[in-house]
Scaffold this motif. Structure first.
Motif, PDB file in Angstrom:
ATOM      1  N   HIS A 175     -12.193  13.062   0.045  1.00 28.17           N
ATOM      2  CA  HIS A 175     -12.371  11.838   0.834  1.00 28.17           C
ATOM      3  C   HIS A 175     -11.574  10.678   0.241  1.00 28.17           C
ATOM      4  O   HIS A 175     -10.880   9.959   0.966  1.00 28.17           O
ATOM      5  CB  HIS A 175     -13.853  11.462   0.912  1.00 28.17           C
ATOM      6  CG  HIS A 175     -14.083  10.226   1.726  1.00 28.17           C
ATOM      7  ND1 HIS A 175     -14.111  10.240   3.101  1.00 28.17           N
ATOM      8  CD2 HIS A 175     -14.251   8.922   1.359  1.00 28.17           C
ATOM      9  CE1 HIS A 175     -14.295   9.009   3.552  1.00 28.17           C
ATOM     10  NE2 HIS A 175     -14.385   8.192   2.510  1.00 28.17           N
ATOM     11  N   LEU A 176     -11.677  10.494  -1.071  1.00 26.46           N
ATOM     12  CA  LEU A 176     -10.994   9.356  -1.691  1.00 26.46           C
ATOM     13  C   LEU A 176      -9.479   9.534  -1.699  1.00 26.46           C
ATOM     14  O   LEU A 176      -8.737   8.540  -1.715  1.00 26.46           O
ATOM     15  CB  LEU A 176     -11.505   9.147  -3.122  1.00 26.46           C
ATOM     16  CG  LEU A 176     -12.956   8.664  -3.244  1.00 26.46           C
ATOM     17  CD1 LEU A 176     -13.318   8.443  -4.709  1.00 26.46           C
ATOM     18  CD2 LEU A 176     -13.175   7.385  -2.457  1.00 26.46           C
ATOM     19  N   ASP A 177      -9.007  10.766  -1.680  1.00 25.23           N
ATOM     20  CA  ASP A 177      -7.567  10.974  -1.561  1.00 25.23           C
ATOM     21  C   ASP A 177      -7.043  10.416  -0.246  1.00 25.23           C
ATOM     22  O   ASP A 177      -5.924   9.909  -0.164  1.00 25.23           O
ATOM     23  CB  ASP A 177      -7.226  12.474  -1.644  1.00 25.23           C
ATOM     24  CG  ASP A 177      -7.199  12.982  -3.073  1.00 25.23           C
ATOM     25  OD1 ASP A 177      -7.260  12.145  -3.999  1.00 25.23           O
ATOM     26  OD2 ASP A 177      -7.130  14.210  -3.272  1.00 25.23           O
ATOM     27  N   SER A 178      -7.865  10.520   0.804  1.00 23.82           N
ATOM     28  CA  SER A 178      -7.453  10.017   2.120  1.00 23.82           C
ATOM     29  C   SER A 178      -7.915   8.586   2.373  1.00 23.82           C
ATOM     30  O   SER A 178      -7.276   7.852   3.130  1.00 23.82           O
ATOM     31  CB  SER A 178      -8.023  10.925   3.224  1.00 23.82           C
ATOM     32  OG  SER A 178      -7.517  12.236   3.103  1.00 23.82           O
ATOM     33  N   HIS A 179      -9.030   8.195   1.742  1.00 27.27           N
ATOM     34  CA  HIS A 179      -9.594   6.859   1.960  1.00 27.27           C
ATOM     35  C   HIS A 179      -9.954   6.254   0.595  1.00 27.27           C
ATOM     36  O   HIS A 179     -11.131   6.175   0.236  1.00 27.27           O
ATOM     37  CB  HIS A 179     -10.840   6.949   2.848  1.00 27.27           C
ATOM     38  CG  HIS A 179     -10.642   7.757   4.092  1.00 27.27           C
ATOM     39  ND1 HIS A 179     -10.021   7.259   5.219  1.00 27.27           N
ATOM     40  CD2 HIS A 179     -10.962   9.045   4.383  1.00 27.27           C
ATOM     41  CE1 HIS A 179      -9.981   8.183   6.157  1.00 27.27           C
ATOM     42  NE2 HIS A 179     -10.542   9.279   5.679  1.00 27.27           N
ATOM     43  N   PRO A 180      -8.949   5.843  -0.166  1.00 32.23           N
ATOM     44  CA  PRO A 180      -9.179   5.463  -1.577  1.00 32.23           C
ATOM     45  C   PRO A 180     -10.136   4.299  -1.793  1.00 32.23           C
ATOM     46  O   PRO A 180     -10.712   4.179  -2.873  1.00 32.23           O
ATOM     47  CB  PRO A 180      -7.766   5.118  -2.078  1.00 32.23           C
ATOM     48  CG  PRO A 180      -6.965   4.861  -0.857  1.00 32.23           C
ATOM     49  CD  PRO A 180      -7.535   5.741   0.215  1.00 32.23           C
ATOM     50  N   ASP A 181     -10.323   3.441  -0.807  1.00 34.39           N
ATOM     51  CA  ASP A 181     -11.187   2.269  -1.004  1.00 34.39           C
ATOM     52  C   ASP A 181     -12.576   2.442  -0.399  1.00 34.39           C
ATOM     53  O   ASP A 181     -13.382   1.519  -0.429  1.00 34.39           O
ATOM     54  CB  ASP A 181     -10.514   1.024  -0.399  1.00 34.39           C
ATOM     55  CG  ASP A 181      -9.200   0.697  -1.092  1.00 34.39           C
ATOM     56  OD1 ASP A 181      -9.152   0.813  -2.332  1.00 34.39           O
ATOM     57  OD2 ASP A 181      -8.234   0.339  -0.394  1.00 34.39           O
ATOM     58  N   ASP A 182     -12.852   3.614   0.141  1.00 35.49           N
ATOM     59  CA  ASP A 182     -14.135   3.833   0.821  1.00 35.49           C
ATOM     60  C   ASP A 182     -15.053   4.678  -0.043  1.00 35.49           C
ATOM     61  O   ASP A 182     -15.030   5.908   0.012  1.00 35.49           O
ATOM     62  CB  ASP A 182     -13.894   4.504   2.172  1.00 35.49           C
ATOM     63  CG  ASP A 182     -15.194   4.823   2.893  1.00 35.49           C
ATOM     64  OD1 ASP A 182     -16.228   4.190   2.570  1.00 35.49           O
ATOM     65  OD2 ASP A 182     -15.182   5.702   3.785  1.00 35.49           O
ATOM     66  N   GLU A 184     -18.388   4.066   0.142  1.00 33.57           N
ATOM     67  CA  GLU A 184     -19.655   4.071   0.858  1.00 33.57           C
ATOM     68  C   GLU A 184     -19.897   5.397   1.582  1.00 33.57           C
ATOM     69  O   GLU A 184     -21.032   5.898   1.608  1.00 33.57           O
ATOM     70  CB  GLU A 184     -19.697   2.913   1.861  1.00 33.57           C
ATOM     71  CG  GLU A 184     -20.960   2.864   2.732  1.00 33.57           C
ATOM     72  CD  GLU A 184     -22.251   2.666   1.943  1.00 33.57           C
ATOM     73  OE1 GLU A 184     -23.325   2.860   2.538  1.00 33.57           O
ATOM     74  OE2 GLU A 184     -22.195   2.336   0.735  1.00 33.57           O
ATOM     75  N   THR A 185     -18.844   5.962   2.164  1.00 37.56           N
ATOM     76  CA  THR A 185     -19.015   7.227   2.879  1.00 37.56           C
ATOM     77  C   THR A 185     -19.507   8.341   1.961  1.00 37.56           C
ATOM     78  O   THR A 185     -20.509   8.991   2.268  1.00 37.56           O
ATOM     79  CB  THR A 185     -17.713   7.628   3.587  1.00 37.56           C
ATOM     80  OG1 THR A 185     -17.400   6.627   4.567  1.00 37.56           O
ATOM     81  CG2 THR A 185     -17.843   8.979   4.266  1.00 37.56           C
ATOM     82  N   ARG A 206     -11.124   8.053  -9.039  1.00 39.03           N
ATOM     83  CA  ARG A 206     -10.431   6.792  -8.841  1.00 39.03           C
ATOM     84  C   ARG A 206      -9.467   6.518  -9.990  1.00 39.03           C
ATOM     85  O   ARG A 206      -8.421   5.910  -9.794  1.00 39.03           O
ATOM     86  CB  ARG A 206     -11.450   5.660  -8.694  1.00 39.03           C
ATOM     87  CG  ARG A 206     -12.464   5.924  -7.580  1.00 39.03           C
ATOM     88  CD  ARG A 206     -13.219   4.692  -7.177  1.00 39.03           C
ATOM     89  NE  ARG A 206     -12.416   3.878  -6.272  1.00 39.03           N
ATOM     90  CZ  ARG A 206     -12.863   2.755  -5.701  1.00 39.03           C
ATOM     91  NH1 ARG A 206     -14.069   2.331  -5.945  1.00 39.03           N
ATOM     92  NH2 ARG A 206     -12.101   2.064  -4.888  1.00 39.03           N
ATOM     93  N   ARG A 209      -6.276   8.362  -9.310  1.00 36.43           N
ATOM     94  CA  ARG A 209      -5.489   7.688  -8.284  1.00 36.43           C
ATOM     95  C   ARG A 209      -4.853   6.418  -8.846  1.00 36.43           C
ATOM     96  O   ARG A 209      -3.725   6.063  -8.502  1.00 36.43           O
ATOM     97  CB  ARG A 209      -6.357   7.364  -7.075  1.00 36.43           C
ATOM     98  CG  ARG A 209      -5.518   6.947  -5.876  1.00 36.43           C
ATOM     99  CD  ARG A 209      -6.325   6.964  -4.596  1.00 36.43           C
ATOM    100  NE  ARG A 209      -5.437   6.768  -3.457  1.00 36.43           N
ATOM    101  CZ  ARG A 209      -4.865   7.749  -2.798  1.00 36.43           C
ATOM    102  NH1 ARG A 209      -5.098   8.992  -3.149  1.00 36.43           N
ATOM    103  NH2 ARG A 209      -4.061   7.496  -1.780  1.00 36.43           N
TER     104      ARG A 209
END
Length: 233
Positions: A175-182, A184-185, A206, A209
């Motif tokens: 998930h963080l690879d695609s949405h690094p600032d999210d 919450e999900t 993080r 990244r």
């Protein structure tokens, strides 16, 4: 605090081919199984393990919840207009965080579950067994033994070393690879009560990244510096 060795995500999952091998493992096993007219017990067990991998990828469940899943009690179809959506529902009393777990299954996961229940589960489950992954005499499986079986299956099929809890870390990494600032999900689907817990447990994702971004910045600066020097020459 969680042991660092169990928190770190192995670098094997930085390789696209390895990620694909794991993510597509259930599809491959189900496709191979569909070529069999009447599955043997061994073939049914192989598909059962692939079904477990699919549910782990989709839900990031803990091992204790996975082995306790019952066909009638934990799955329900909910109609939304003309569409019927299958939900995986686990009462709060059975969850580590004492919160209800409810997840609509992706269509592909639901289709695999239907095929597993129709063709393979009857080979493994004696009449009256409620468990999705039945053990001897239809009883519930031991969490540790089933976790070892799933890990051995993944290693045998893909060459990757994977333990059950690592599915939770992998879910966050993907998930963080695609949405690094999210953050919450993943906090929500892992059912952490505080994002601080998620950040603490998955800080290495993080950090990786951050280093990658820094190294790319360094490379860009060097490239631009080289171009300027070349222009002066």
């Amino acid at each position: 605090a969680q042991d660092l060795a169990t928190r770190l995500i192995p670098p094997q999952f930085d390789v696209a081919g390895n990620r694909k091998a794991l993510l597509m493992l259930p599809d491959r096993v189900f496709a191979e199984g569909s070529q069999q007219t009447t599955p043997t017990a061994a073939q049914a067990r192989r598909v059962m393990l692939a079904m477990a991998v699919e549910l782990l990828l989709a839900s990031a469940l803990r091992g204790a919840n996975l082995v306790a899943l019952e066909v009638e009690r934990h799955f329900s179809d909910i109609r939304q207009g003309r569409v019927v959506v299958r939900h995986l529902v686990i009462p709060a009393a059975e969850m580590k965080g004492n919160e209800d777990f409810e997840m609509p299954l992706p269509d592909r996961t639901r289709d695999m579950l239907d095929e597993y229940l129709a063709i393979y589960w009857p080979v493994l489950a004696p009449e009256g067994s409620p468990f999705l992954f039945p053990g001897k005499a239809g009883r519930g499986r031991d969490k540790i033994h089933f976790a070892e079986a799933v890990s051995s299956f993944i290693l045998r099929e893909t060459g990757l070393k994977m333990h059950l809890h690592l599915f939770r870390h992998l879910a966050v990494k993907l998930h963080l690879d695609s949405h690094p600032d999210d953050i919450e999900t993943p906090r929500r689907f892992l059912q952490h009560k505080s994002s601080k817990t998620t950040l603490t447990h998955y800080a290495e994702v993080r950090s990786e990244r951050a280093f990658a971004t820094h190294h790319q910045t360094l490379a860009d600066q060097r490239k631009r510096g080289g171009e300027r020097h070349a222009a002066r020459g």
